[in-house]
Design a protein around this motif. Structure first.
Motif: not given
Length: 285
Positions: A43-44, A58-59
């Protein structure tokens, strides 16, 4: 072989998501909350406040696009926008993409969140905090709306969950002050409202409180992977009942003239997001 560090979210009892941490980037106990930023493989970068995931690299685009573009494209001509919270800068970034918006006031209780996100999540704000249309106020959102003298076409409450500093942003008094002191005639208020599958009481309480203030109080939904438990809900409130009934063609006409691209939001998604599953409808009582 060294053991991998894992950070687990603490929002729900008996159920959690975990992240493998490749690097601890930052942690601090601020005046208001415990802030932690970690690097993860999938997810970074991930930010947690008091153990609850707030945003990931990421989201984040799904959440920020839907929170902003649904009300701003639903409103026929939004000129002035108020953001409560949103210290990571993603909401401000998306609002400022609308060139017809002339002024944005953002009220964030914790200035250190903005500072840390500028450093560790620069792609969230992408320079938005330096935009001359943005007015940043470090203050308590509840106190701000209680004494607000300005009127805004759209109000976006990007708060944390109703625990700790964010709890007051879900009260009847806060909603009433927002509407009576800050919202222009025909304006729209939207607010982060949790994951109904996991936090049903939160949605019911919000619906009952907003229903006493607005002619049209409802919700729209979006799937954000790191907000676990299914759809995330956003509260929607306005006295103009026609704004939620617009067609994809009406919305698309505004989208086409906006001059920017989105990664998740589009006119079809806009309209579809107001179609609520029965388990959410049943919470609206």
């Amino acid at each position: 072989m060294s053991e991998k560090k894992v950070v687990s979210e603490t929002l729900y009892d008996g159920y959690a998501q975990s992240f493998t941490v490749t690097k601890q980037l930052f942690e601090v106990k601020t005046e208001h909350q415990y802030l932690e930023i970690v690097e993860t493989p999938f997810m970074g970068r991930v930010m947690l406040l008091d153990g609850v995931v707030q945003t990931t690299e990421k989201d984040e685009f799904i959440y920020h696009e839907m929170m902003v573009h649904v009300p701003l494209f639903a409103h026929p001509n939004p000129k002035r926008v108020l953001i409560i919270g949103g210290g990571d800068g993603g909401i401000l970034r998306e609002v400022l993409r609308h060139q017809n918006v002339e002024h944005v006031t953002q009220v964030e209780i914790d200035g250190s969140v903005i500072d840390m996100c500028k450093e560790y999540f620069p792609n969230h704000s992408q320079g938005a905090y330096d935009n001359p249309r943005a007015n940043i106020v470090i203050a308590d959102g509840k106190e701000f709306v209680a004494s607000c003298q300005d009127k805004f076409d759209v109000i976006i409450a990007d708060s944390t969950d109703p625990i700790g500093p964010g709890e007051v942003l879900f009260t009847s008094d806060f909603y009433a002050d927002e509407k009576n002191n800050c919202l222009a005639e025909g304006g729209i208020m939207v607010a982060q409202n949790g994951v109904p599958f996991m936090q049903g009481d939160e949605l019911t309480n919000t619906y009952q409180r907003l229903g006493k203030l607005y002619k049209d109080a409802s919700f729209y939904v979006m799937p954000v992977p790191t907000y676990i438990g299914g759809f995330m809900s956003l509260a929607w409130a306005t006295d103009d009942e026609s704004l939620r009934q617009q067609t994809a063609e009406q919305i698309q006409a505004r989208v086409a003239g906006a001059g920017f691209e989105t990664r998740y939001y589009n006119a079809d998604v806009h309209v579809a997001s107001f179609a609520l599953p029965n388990y959410i409808r049943n919470l609206m009582k």
